[in-house]
Motif scaffolding. Sequence first.
Motif, PDB file in Angstrom:
ATOM      1  N   ARG A 102       0.810  -1.230   0.000  1.00  0.00           N
ATOM      2  CA  ARG A 102       0.000   0.000   0.000  1.00  0.00           C
ATOM      3  C   ARG A 102       0.841   1.277   0.000  1.00  0.00           C
ATOM      4  NH1 ARG A 102      -5.202  -1.401   0.706  1.00  0.00           N
ATOM      5  NH2 ARG A 102      -5.655  -3.450   1.620  1.00  0.00           N
ATOM      6  N   PHE A 103       2.101   1.167  -0.330  1.00  0.00           N
ATOM      7  CA  PHE A 103       2.959   2.354  -0.337  1.00  0.00           C
ATOM      8  C   PHE A 103       2.452   3.375  -1.353  1.00  0.00           C
ATOM      9  CE2 PHE A 103       6.438   4.843  -2.134  1.00  0.00           C
ATOM     10  CZ  PHE A 103       7.005   5.384  -0.991  1.00  0.00           C
ATOM     11  N   ARG A 104       2.416   4.627  -0.942  1.00  0.00           N
ATOM     12  CA  ARG A 104       2.104   5.726  -1.853  1.00  0.00           C
ATOM     13  C   ARG A 104       3.149   6.813  -1.674  1.00  0.00           C
ATOM     14  NH1 ARG A 104      -0.197   2.840  -4.478  1.00  0.00           N
ATOM     15  NH2 ARG A 104      -2.310   2.846  -5.310  1.00  0.00           N
ATOM     16  N   PRO A 105       3.686   7.330  -2.767  1.00  0.00           N
ATOM     17  CA  PRO A 105       4.728   8.355  -2.671  1.00  0.00           C
ATOM     18  C   PRO A 105       4.149   9.682  -2.212  1.00  0.00           C
ATOM     19  CG  PRO A 105       4.062   8.080  -4.946  1.00  0.00           C
ATOM     20  CD  PRO A 105       3.341   7.016  -4.158  1.00  0.00           C
ATOM     21  N   PRO A 106       4.997  10.566  -1.671  1.00  0.00           N
ATOM     22  CA  PRO A 106       4.527  11.901  -1.273  1.00  0.00           C
ATOM     23  C   PRO A 106       4.183  12.742  -2.494  1.00  0.00           C
ATOM     24  CG  PRO A 106       6.901  11.752  -1.066  1.00  0.00           C
ATOM     25  CD  PRO A 106       6.419  10.367  -1.385  1.00  0.00           C
ATOM     26  N   ALA A 107       3.576  13.883  -2.253  1.00  0.00           N
ATOM     27  CA  ALA A 107       3.260  14.803  -3.353  1.00  0.00           C
ATOM     28  C   ALA A 107       4.535  15.169  -4.098  1.00  0.00           C
ATOM     29  CB  ALA A 107       2.592  16.050  -2.800  1.00  0.00           C
ATOM     30  N   PHE A 108       4.421  15.317  -5.392  1.00  0.00           N
ATOM     31  CA  PHE A 108       5.593  15.551  -6.223  1.00  0.00           C
ATOM     32  C   PHE A 108       6.348  16.809  -5.796  1.00  0.00           C
ATOM     33  CE2 PHE A 108       7.359  16.747 -10.563  1.00  0.00           C
ATOM     34  CZ  PHE A 108       8.395  15.843 -10.488  1.00  0.00           C
ATOM     35  N   ARG A 109       5.638  17.832  -5.352  1.00  0.00           N
ATOM     36  CA  ARG A 109       6.297  19.087  -4.969  1.00  0.00           C
ATOM     37  C   ARG A 109       7.210  18.912  -3.763  1.00  0.00           C
ATOM     38  NH1 ARG A 109       0.939  19.550  -3.410  1.00  0.00           N
ATOM     39  NH2 ARG A 109       0.602  19.627  -1.149  1.00  0.00           N
ATOM     40  N   ASP A 110       7.034  17.819  -3.017  1.00  0.00           N
ATOM     41  CA  ASP A 110       7.822  17.584  -1.808  1.00  0.00           C
ATOM     42  C   ASP A 110       9.004  16.645  -2.035  1.00  0.00           C
ATOM     43  OD1 ASP A 110       6.002  19.150  -0.348  1.00  0.00           O
ATOM     44  OD2 ASP A 110       4.689  17.422  -0.020  1.00  0.00           O
ATOM     45  N   VAL A 111       9.245  16.265  -3.271  1.00  0.00           N
ATOM     46  CA  VAL A 111      10.239  15.228  -3.561  1.00  0.00           C
ATOM     47  C   VAL A 111      11.567  15.828  -4.022  1.00  0.00           C
ATOM     48  CG1 VAL A 111      10.801  13.341  -5.152  1.00  0.00           C
ATOM     49  CG2 VAL A 111       8.554  13.458  -4.102  1.00  0.00           C
ATOM     50  N   VAL A 112      12.652  15.285  -3.489  1.00  0.00           N
ATOM     51  CA  VAL A 112      14.000  15.555  -3.985  1.00  0.00           C
ATOM     52  C   VAL A 112      14.473  14.272  -4.658  1.00  0.00           C
ATOM     53  CG1 VAL A 112      16.397  16.057  -3.388  1.00  0.00           C
ATOM     54  CG2 VAL A 112      14.532  17.225  -2.189  1.00  0.00           C
ATOM     55  N   GLU A 274       2.922  -4.197 -11.789  1.00  0.00           N
ATOM     56  CA  GLU A 274       3.717  -5.363 -11.408  1.00  0.00           C
ATOM     57  C   GLU A 274       4.968  -5.012 -10.611  1.00  0.00           C
ATOM     58  OE1 GLU A 274       2.484  -8.192 -11.698  1.00  0.00           O
ATOM     59  OE2 GLU A 274       0.906  -7.894 -13.192  1.00  0.00           O
ATOM     60  N   TYR A 275       5.587  -3.857 -10.909  1.00  0.00           N
ATOM     61  CA  TYR A 275       6.840  -3.487 -10.238  1.00  0.00           C
ATOM     62  C   TYR A 275       6.666  -2.371  -9.216  1.00  0.00           C
ATOM     63  CZ  TYR A 275       9.158  -6.342 -13.771  1.00  0.00           C
ATOM     64  OH  TYR A 275       9.560  -7.392 -14.569  1.00  0.00           O
ATOM     65  N   ARG A 276       5.515  -1.716  -9.239  1.00  0.00           N
ATOM     66  CA  ARG A 276       5.171  -0.640  -8.301  1.00  0.00           C
ATOM     67  C   ARG A 276       6.092   0.578  -8.419  1.00  0.00           C
ATOM     68  NH1 ARG A 276       1.743  -3.285  -4.453  1.00  0.00           N
ATOM     69  NH2 ARG A 276       0.980  -5.111  -5.566  1.00  0.00           N
ATOM     70  N   PHE A 277       6.590   0.854  -9.626  1.00  0.00           N
ATOM     71  CA  PHE A 277       7.359   2.083  -9.802  1.00  0.00           C
ATOM     72  C   PHE A 277       6.452   3.280  -9.557  1.00  0.00           C
ATOM     73  CE2 PHE A 277      10.184  -0.673 -12.397  1.00  0.00           C
ATOM     74  CZ  PHE A 277      11.373  -0.396 -11.742  1.00  0.00           C
ATOM     75  N   ASP A 278       7.025   4.310  -8.937  1.00  0.00           N
ATOM     76  CA  ASP A 278       6.250   5.480  -8.539  1.00  0.00           C
ATOM     77  C   ASP A 278       6.305   6.623  -9.543  1.00  0.00           C
ATOM     78  OD1 ASP A 278       5.597   4.446  -5.806  1.00  0.00           O
ATOM     79  OD2 ASP A 278       7.779   4.534  -5.601  1.00  0.00           O
ATOM     80  N   GLY A 279       7.136   6.489 -10.550  1.00  0.00           N
ATOM     81  CA  GLY A 279       7.234   7.552 -11.538  1.00  0.00           C
ATOM     82  C   GLY A 279       8.210   7.192 -12.627  1.00  0.00           C
ATOM     83  N   LEU A 300      -2.369   6.885 -16.805  1.00  0.00           N
ATOM     84  CA  LEU A 300      -1.602   6.359 -15.686  1.00  0.00           C
ATOM     85  C   LEU A 300      -2.211   6.815 -14.363  1.00  0.00           C
ATOM     86  CD1 LEU A 300       0.448   5.438 -17.794  1.00  0.00           C
ATOM     87  CD2 LEU A 300       2.251   6.218 -16.250  1.00  0.00           C
ATOM     88  N   PRO A 301      -2.102   5.981 -13.312  1.00  0.00           N
ATOM     89  CA  PRO A 301      -2.630   6.375 -12.000  1.00  0.00           C
ATOM     90  C   PRO A 301      -2.099   7.746 -11.579  1.00  0.00           C
ATOM     91  CG  PRO A 301      -1.946   4.083 -11.962  1.00  0.00           C
ATOM     92  CD  PRO A 301      -1.489   4.642 -13.296  1.00  0.00           C
ATOM     93  N   LYS A 302      -2.931   8.503 -10.899  1.00  0.00           N
ATOM     94  CA  LYS A 302      -2.616   9.897 -10.614  1.00  0.00           C
ATOM     95  C   LYS A 302      -1.455  10.089  -9.647  1.00  0.00           C
ATOM     96  CE  LYS A 302      -5.679  11.325 -13.438  1.00  0.00           C
ATOM     97  NZ  LYS A 302      -5.195  11.809 -14.766  1.00  0.00           N
ATOM     98  N   HIS A 303      -1.095   9.049  -8.886  1.00  0.00           N
ATOM     99  CA  HIS A 303       0.021   9.212  -7.954  1.00  0.00           C
ATOM    100  C   HIS A 303       1.379   9.063  -8.641  1.00  0.00           C
ATOM    101  CE1 HIS A 303      -0.244   4.774  -8.057  1.00  0.00           C
ATOM    102  NE2 HIS A 303       1.045   4.809  -7.801  1.00  0.00           N
ATOM    103  N   VAL A 304       1.391   8.656  -9.915  1.00  0.00           N
ATOM    104  CA  VAL A 304       2.645   8.388 -10.628  1.00  0.00           C
ATOM    105  C   VAL A 304       3.263   9.698 -11.114  1.00  0.00           C
ATOM    106  CG1 VAL A 304       3.666   7.245 -12.637  1.00  0.00           C
ATOM    107  CG2 VAL A 304       1.877   6.088 -11.305  1.00  0.00           C
ATOM    108  N   TYR A 305       4.543   9.911 -10.788  1.00  0.00           N
ATOM    109  CA  TYR A 305       5.265  11.090 -11.252  1.00  0.00           C
ATOM    110  C   TYR A 305       5.600  10.944 -12.741  1.00  0.00           C
ATOM    111  CZ  TYR A 305       6.476  11.223  -6.204  1.00  0.00           C
ATOM    112  OH  TYR A 305       6.459  11.212  -4.834  1.00  0.00           O
ATOM    113  N   LEU A 306       5.490  12.049 -13.481  1.00  0.00           N
ATOM    114  CA  LEU A 306       5.840  12.062 -14.902  1.00  0.00           C
ATOM    115  C   LEU A 306       6.792  13.213 -15.190  1.00  0.00           C
ATOM    116  CD1 LEU A 306       2.347  11.391 -16.549  1.00  0.00           C
ATOM    117  CD2 LEU A 306       4.187   9.736 -16.158  1.00  0.00           C
TER     118      LEU A 306
END
Length: 353
Positions: A102-112, A274-279, A300-306
């Motif tokens: 169930r891992f979900r990445p943080p909002a894109f604006r908060d990512v380094v 299958e691999y759960r890549f986040d972006g 693509l699912p909305k949580h995925v970074y592009l």
Amino acid sequence: MRWLFSRQPVIDFYHPFAESVKLVIEGQAEPWPMRKKRTGHWIYRLRQKTRRELHGRAYHFQVRHNGDTYTIYDPMAYHTKRHEHGLVSYISNIEYKWQKPRFRPPAFRDVVIYETHLPALSRHQSAEVEDESYRGTYAGAKSHKVLDYLKRLQVAVEFLPLHASDNLLGQDWGYFSTSYHAMRNCYALDESQVNREVMELVDAMHSRGIPVLLDVVFNHGGELWVKAWGEDIVYRKHENGDFCHGSGCGPTIRTEHPHIRETIIKTLLHLVKEYRFDGFRFDLGALHDKQTMLEIDRRLPKHVYLIAEPWALGGVQWGKGDLHRDLAETRWAVWNDDFREPGRTFLVGGGDH
């Protein structure tokens, strides 16, 4: 290849012009006829065969077209190996029980973002690994000390390409992908388990709260795509019939072709599911047609970074200005060379303030 329910793999091969297609699996006495759908896809459901029974077997398609018969290896195979006469596709069991489903990445604006070549995380002697054989591997990248370090940095990790690639053209960097469902065998402790090892790495990073992005190269290469579908479908041409060479690494992939566009999107969905890549970071993304960019954002699912590189050597289909126009209502972000170039100049002593 795709899987139906829990036990039935479905072999799915696109060839709209074939008169017949048969599936040939290593160890089977006879080839099995495949059924054609109106979409041009040929399918075969492997009844009474489990994933484990089929795992590791080589397979190909026996395609009859214009009276001739051809051997074509699966451009969508989960596992490939290069042999003396070319790439061979293998059936691979990609079942995996996730520890952090169930891992979900943080909002894109908060990512380094910490961009890395996978082997670089553990090749050097300063990297502490559980076993010396792990250096430069998927297992080495998920060593406890490596994960501790990345966790302290509070970063998302973006891996340079991990798809199957041609080392003769792309060297160790992996920027000449031969297909996009298979992963790079050279980083695996056990090549037959390469898919599982990639999943274990992503799972381990997610367990530490680390998002994982993948660099994807859909702008050139695609050896198995070309062998399966032909240059006229896979590669873009100028009006005079010459191939476009916008990447400087061979002909440009024709993302605007309906089948290629759909294949790219289905590949990305597969990598997320299958691999759960986040972006994803799209190498030379400006070579992808604008409609494909919009469709990727839509499907693509909305949580995925592009993220895309908004440049190329030539033949660009869009630019940074489109972030304020056609791409304005999407999640697309771009590598910021307007900041990078002056920043690099300053850091190496070239600036005057």
